[in-house]
Design an enzyme around this catalytic site. Structure first.
Site, mmCIF file in Angstrom:
data_model
loop_
_atom_site.group_PDB
_atom_site.id
_atom_site.type_symbol
_atom_site.label_atom_id
_atom_site.label_comp_id
_atom_site.label_asym_id
_atom_site.label_seq_id
_atom_site.Cartn_x
_atom_site.Cartn_y
_atom_site.Cartn_z
ATOM 1 N N HIS A 89 0.824 -1.037 -0.057
ATOM 2 C CA HIS A 89 0.075 -0.122 0.053
ATOM 3 C C HIS A 89 0.843 1.278 0.035
ATOM 4 O O HIS A 89 0.737 2.105 -0.938
ATOM 5 C CB HIS A 89 -0.901 -0.135 1.291
ATOM 6 C CG HIS A 89 -1.730 1.370 1.691
ATOM 7 N ND1 HIS A 89 -3.416 1.509 0.916
ATOM 8 C CD2 HIS A 89 -1.715 2.751 1.923
ATOM 9 C CE1 HIS A 89 -2.975 2.379 1.367
ATOM 10 N NE2 HIS A 89 -3.215 3.670 1.611
ATOM 11 N N GLU A 90 1.383 1.265 1.241
ATOM 12 C CA GLU A 90 2.440 2.307 0.625
ATOM 13 C C GLU A 90 4.010 2.774 -0.255
ATOM 14 O O GLU A 90 4.083 3.441 -0.645
ATOM 15 C CB GLU A 90 3.416 2.493 2.398
ATOM 16 C CG GLU A 90 2.321 2.436 3.489
ATOM 17 C CD GLU A 90 1.497 3.842 3.847
ATOM 18 O OE1 GLU A 90 1.969 4.788 3.098
ATOM 19 O OE2 GLU A 90 0.593 3.188 4.112
ATOM 20 N N HIS A 139 1.812 4.464 -2.761
ATOM 21 C CA HIS A 139 1.853 5.832 -2.449
ATOM 22 C C HIS A 139 3.621 6.907 -3.215
ATOM 23 O O HIS A 139 3.855 7.887 -3.641
ATOM 24 C CB HIS A 139 2.184 6.718 -1.119
ATOM 25 C CG HIS A 139 0.554 6.219 -0.892
ATOM 26 N ND1 HIS A 139 -0.514 7.360 -1.210
ATOM 27 C CD2 HIS A 139 0.156 5.784 0.535
ATOM 28 C CE1 HIS A 139 -1.364 6.907 -0.144
ATOM 29 N NE2 HIS A 139 -1.273 6.086 0.402
ATOM 30 N N GLU A 193 -6.119 7.828 -2.475
ATOM 31 C CA GLU A 193 -5.462 6.729 -2.345
ATOM 32 C C GLU A 193 -5.708 5.663 -3.114
ATOM 33 O O GLU A 193 -5.014 4.455 -2.596
ATOM 34 C CB GLU A 193 -6.891 6.648 -1.216
ATOM 35 C CG GLU A 193 -6.670 7.809 0.146
ATOM 36 C CD GLU A 193 -4.667 7.185 1.016
ATOM 37 O OE1 GLU A 193 -4.068 5.867 1.032
ATOM 38 O OE2 GLU A 193 -3.528 7.779 1.538
#
Length: 711
Positions: A495-496, A499, A524
């Site tokens: 997930h990170e 980003h 997101e």
């Protein structure tokens, strides 16, 4: 934060007025291994360097303000404005990362001071009418601007107006006071979460099984003894127990495995009743944001925060959330009944009610029973080193770039665990730099997050400023006990990393739009998309290997993980909808008299979840998203819908193909915030991914409902 800033770094320069670029006369302060300051900034060789860092950023910004006041050409105005943003953000972003991760208290304190000084300077910038007039001039002179520059002019004008520059002097002074108050209240709220995680003391020690001993600390209490000492005095008998610090992630792990219902209840209530001080802080934050929004001419803070987003208004967000709540409720109720039946059968008490502190424990038992899951077996296939290899596989397979470590300069790192990675393209050279700080340690903020350090931007006709970011997690382990992740931590890492890729692969002209500097309800989407890679066996088999044997993770184990994930997916989705409704309601229109946030949260939980509220608890006092995502938590649900549709239409068939990566990069990631998000999504996957609703945009929920079997 309001007005000019969307984040990231800068350099000391002089202005040459006969070019749209502002040429740099001094050596760049961009991070590289030749430099010896924190993050590569030469100012930050010592903690006190933050003071000079701020001084230089302010001096350079004031030079640029004078230049802008002379009303140069519209392209030069936008370029100069972007450099101001870049310069100031170099300090803000470095300070923010330092405050969360640096083990040296002096560095943390100086970073905090720097952050406050720069935020005060921002209020000067945000109230400078010369800047405002110049931006309006540039926006009107659209014929001389590129499409991205036009968008930058419009967003700069709107951002300045968010700070209140269009108000009369009296209202503007009050708006500035309120802005500073909001920053301080948000900081106080988050500091309280760290300072007061709560704890519960459990006696006797036999109530805590050995498998939970790593989450607790031994304690002792005196009990009156039954025998007399040699001098006739009565000895004390010490009883052993355990203290559980009820920090969120620790509490979740404990509730999942604690067999004693009384202990679970005690831990749940304590962990969801701290920090008590944040009840007052949150009341003040709600009131302050509401007053600020009304000064700006809005009915509520939610209306103020959302007017420039895809949703455009609280009404659109609420209609989306209520639709989602209605759709998910039947399946969530079915899941609740299944958990309740399981509890009654396993406890032998047919009248036993299902309580909130039971959820983690019984859902894990049900998943384990259905899919024979063993957390130690799962973790054996995810040593941290192999998971980092998984990130490398992703970027090499999808984007044709290499992902490898480079040496850190002396003073560049903040801890021996930190790694520095460069993304390198065979024809485009280096694309950007990534710091990895993934292990937990004492004093480190317990978060998993992506931090921008420097945004990408066009510096001259021939030079592009490369983005630099940090990926910070808190995975437990040490040099003596190598880190092994559970699968939810693997999902968090991916997930990170989504980003980070958004920042590293964007190629915008202006840092104002670099990477994750997008509208709130689009930010997101990449991170949610890359979560899907953590669940696909075709991806996992490339890196998930047993720490001792090297065997590839069995396909059956991955299928079991996926099956377990789906077992209570509606319950989890319902929880996220509830969180978003709490956020919208707290920052929505306010009554003349104050409101009891505990009562609001309890009422929303009864209306929109299958679970009861426990009297006396107030979990929302450590829901940090209320500060950094105020009125914007719904964006996670937007992202979930967008990402699910993108995965199903684009990635599912061949998730690691170069064709898939090319489309993701050129149609999505490289644009950052420089292009309208609805246009990005439609270009990427075709029509039908978004819907119009009362003047705003909401996601199409068909793909998500199909995946979760909600329809």
């Amino acid at each position: 934060m309001h007005a000019l800033i969307r984040k990231s770094a800068g350099a000391v320069a002089y202005v040459r007025a006969n070019s749209q670029f502002i040429h740099i006369s001094t050596t760049s302060t961009a991070p590289s291994i030749k430099q010896t300051g924190l993050y590569g900034y030469h100012h930050l060789k010592t903690a006190k360097g933050f003071q000079r860092f701020v001084d230089d950023a302010i001096d350079r910004s004031e030079e640029l303000v004078k230049y802008i006041a002379g009303m140069p050409s519209s392209p030069q105005i936008i370029r100069a404005m972007d450099e101001i943003s870049d310069t100031v953000c170099s300090v803000i972003d470095s300070a923010e990362l330092c405050r969360h991760t640096h083990p040296d208290r002096e560095f943390v304190d100086e970073a905090s001071k720097a952050s406050l000084r720069v935020n005060e300077f921002l209020h000067y910038l945000n109230t400078n009418h010369c800047i405002y007039k110049a931006v309006i001039k540039a926006e009107k002179d659209s014929n001389s601007l590129t499409h991205e520059a036009q968008r930058a002019a419009r967003f700069l004008r709107m951002d300045l107006e968010k700070g209140g520059i269009h108000l009369c002097s009296e209202k503007l002074d009050r708006a500035n006071e309120l802005s500073i108050d909001i920053i301080q209240l948000c900081r106080e709220y988050n500091e309280n979460i760290i300072a007061d995680p709560g704890h519960v003391d459990i006696f006797p020690a036999s109530k805590i099984p050995k498998k939970l001993h790593h989450l607790v600390s031994p304690i002792y209490r005196n009990l009156p003894g039954a025998s007399k000492g040699s001098w006739g005095s009565r000895d004390s008998v010490k009883e052993k127990g355990f203290r559980l610090v009820t920090e969120s992630s620790t509490l979740q792990g404990f509730l999942q495995c604690a067999p004693d219902a009384g202990v679970r209840k005690e831990a749940y209530i304590q962990g969801n009743s701290v920090p008590h001080a944040n009840l007052e802080v949150l009341d003040k934050l709600i009131a302050t944001r509401h007053e600020f929004a009304q000064l700006m001419g809005y009915k509520s803070y939610a209306e103020f925060a959302l007017h420039s987003t895809m949703a455009a208004s609280p009404d659109v967000v609420m209609s989306f959330l209520l639709e989602m709540s209605k759709v998910v409720r039947p399946k969530a109720d079915q899941e609740f009944e299944a958990i309740q039946d399981f509890k009654k059968k396993s406890s032998g008490d047919p009248s036993g009610e299902l309580e909130p502190w039971d959820e983690a424990y019984f859902t894990w038992l049900m998943k384990s029973a259905a899919y024979k899951l063993d957390s130690s077996v799962i973790g054996s296939y995810f040593p941290l080193r192999q998971c980092i290899e998984g990130l490398k596989v992703l970027v090499e397979s999808l984007f044709g770039v290499t992902f490898h470590g480079v040496p850190l300069g002396l003073g560049e790192s903040w801890h021996p665990d930190v790694m520095k990675i460069v993304l390198h393209h065979p024809t485009e050279a280096n694309l950007g730099y990534l710091y990895l700080d993934l292990k937990s340690r004492k004093g480190k903020h317990p978060i998993c997050a992506h931090f921008a350090i420097r945004g990408g931007r066009r510096v001259s006709e021939t030079e592009y400023q490369l983005p630099v970011v940090a990926l910070v997690c808190n995975f437990s382990g040490s040099s003596l006990a190598p880190v092994r992740l559970n699968h939810s931590e693997v999902e968090t890492l991916f997930h990170e990393f989504g980003h980070a890729l958004h920042s590293l692969l964007s190629r915008t002209e202006y840092q104002h739009f670099s990477g994750t500097r997008v509208v709130l309800d689009f930010a997101e989407t990449p991170s949610n998309l890359f979560e899907s890679y953590a669940w696909d066996y075709r991806v996992l088999k490339t890196f998930a290997k047993h720490y001792s044997t090297g065997d590839i993770i069995p396909k059956e184990l991955v299928e079991s993980l996926v099956g377990a994930k789906k077992m209570f997916a509606a319950t989890e989705l319902q929880r996220q909808i509830f969180y978003a409704l709490v956020d919208q309601t707290l920052f929505g229109e306010q009554p003349a008299t104050g409101r009891d946030t505990i009562a609001i949260v309890a009422d929303l939980k009864r209306q929109h979840t299958s679970w009861t509220h426990v009297d006396g608890t107030h979990w929302h006092t450590r829901f940090s998203h209320l500060t950094n995502y105020g009125a914007g938590y719904y964006s996670y649900l937007y992202a979930k819908c967008f990402a699910t549709t993108t995965w199903q239409r684009m990635c599912h068939e061949n998730p690691l193909s170069l064709d898939t990566g090319l489309a993701l990069r050129t149609k999505f990631l490289q644009h950052g915030g420089a292009k309208d998000p609805a246009d990005i999504l439609n270009d990427l996957v075709g029509s039908g991914i978004v819907r119009s609703c009362n003047g705003g945009i909401i996601p199409d929920i068909t793909s998500l409902c199909k995946e979760m079997k909600l329809l």
